[in-house]
Design a protein around this motif. Sequence first.
Motif, mmCIF file in Angstrom:
data_model
loop_
_atom_site.group_PDB
_atom_site.id
_atom_site.type_symbol
_atom_site.label_atom_id
_atom_site.label_comp_id
_atom_site.label_asym_id
_atom_site.label_seq_id
_atom_site.Cartn_x
_atom_site.Cartn_y
_atom_site.Cartn_z
ATOM 1 N N GLY A 184 -7.808 12.159 -1.188
ATOM 2 C CA GLY A 184 -8.650 11.017 -1.530
ATOM 3 C C GLY A 184 -10.114 11.375 -1.699
ATOM 4 N N GLU A 243 -1.314 6.791 1.223
ATOM 5 C CA GLU A 243 -2.632 6.223 1.522
ATOM 6 C C GLU A 243 -2.702 5.758 2.972
ATOM 7 N N THR A 256 0.834 -1.202 0.000
ATOM 8 C CA THR A 256 0.000 0.000 0.000
ATOM 9 C C THR A 256 0.871 1.255 0.000
#
Length: 458
Positions: free
Chosen positions: A345, A217, A213
């Motif tokens: 995001g 994030e 990941t």
Amino acid sequence: MNERFEILESTLVSLLKSKKYSTLRDILVTMNPNDIAQIMGGLEEERIPLLFRLLPKELAAETFVEMDTDAQEMLIQGFSDTELKEIVDELYVDDAADLVEEMPANVVKRILKQATPEMRNSINQILRYPENSAGSIMTTEYVALRPDMTVGESLKQIRRKGVDKETIYTCYVTDNRTLIGVVSVKDLLLAPTDDVVISDIMLRNIISVTTQTDQEEVARMLSKYGFLAMPVVDSDNRMVGIVTFDDAMTVLQEEVTEDIEIMAGMTPSEDSYLKTTPWEMFKNRFPWLLLLMVSATFTGMIITSFESALAQVVVLTAFIPMLMGTGGNSGSQSSVTVIRALSLGELKFSDMGIVVWKELRTSLLCGIVLGVACFGKVYLVDNLLMGNPDVTMWIALVVSLALVVTVILAKLVGCVLPLVAKKLGFDPAVMASPFITTIVDALSLLIYFMFATMILHL
């Protein structure tokens, strides 16, 4: 606060110069490692080792982690093997991995030589993960509990093993390394009795990330959920480490700094401003300036192609900077807003239609109001008040209409390009002010001369 810190800094330097080491040590042990590292950063190189050796072992390790790379390397070069081992033994694995990654080969060899086999394995494990991934910033030091353990047994294990862990406030319940639950120290302390089994009080709905990941994030997820640490698992849901909140804050700071530099048309620098040499600044800035300079020649080509029209109505030239500037500013507003939403995001490429529709309505409002204001300024002020006979009502109409359309197109370009860049795998920040301005400059000139040709019959 800054004034108090400066007074403290000057006091410590004075004590160091007067060799009052006992008093100096008494003050240092009450200070935060970040503050000590900051003070050391302002000292002459020969004084840093002396001040560092006054620190207790644990505080020295915590301060060492907060120091810049050059100061760390200088200290390591002067450490004996015993001193280096004491520091390495106190480091958390993720901090040790960062140190190994930043140091030259000869220093890395000394560090690894003093590390325990377990730490060397953990460091190698972290360094194998891709750069900017969760695996590259995680620590393998966390508290793991079994589901069949009681609260009493769990607390004993935390007391026994927690001293070497980066955080003990959140414990992870694993079965053969498979992550099956999470329990906090608060849950353990508030359990009715010490005989309660962990599986009865643990939280089974676990939010985790994988080793692959993206680190940005991970940082966003920690901020979103308010966790102190985020569990990191492999493809088989086996627990491999955690990313702590302080590491996430560092990631966000680095990402924001990188975005700001890219948006300003520069290659991101790895060093602080004072540590960056003029030559490095040149290398970071020149390619972008060259690219933007070459791309800006298109605006010159457009002006040249309409040279005959400008020769007929010379006053049109006076309004070109205003049109290009307003268009560039309009595009930058939209691009910065969209880039920020992408970094948080809040947006994805599938939201393109919503973004375009919102920016279109916004640009219409901005364009119409600016157009009316522009018409009033050009016709009433330039023509009537300042008595410029060349600025006619038709000239004012050309400039105002061009401004309205320029603002609309600029805002649409500014919102679309970052989304497209994100979809293609580029950093959206690349499509910020410099590129947007260059594109909008060319569009504004084309629009301007189109209206001038149509309305003034040039």
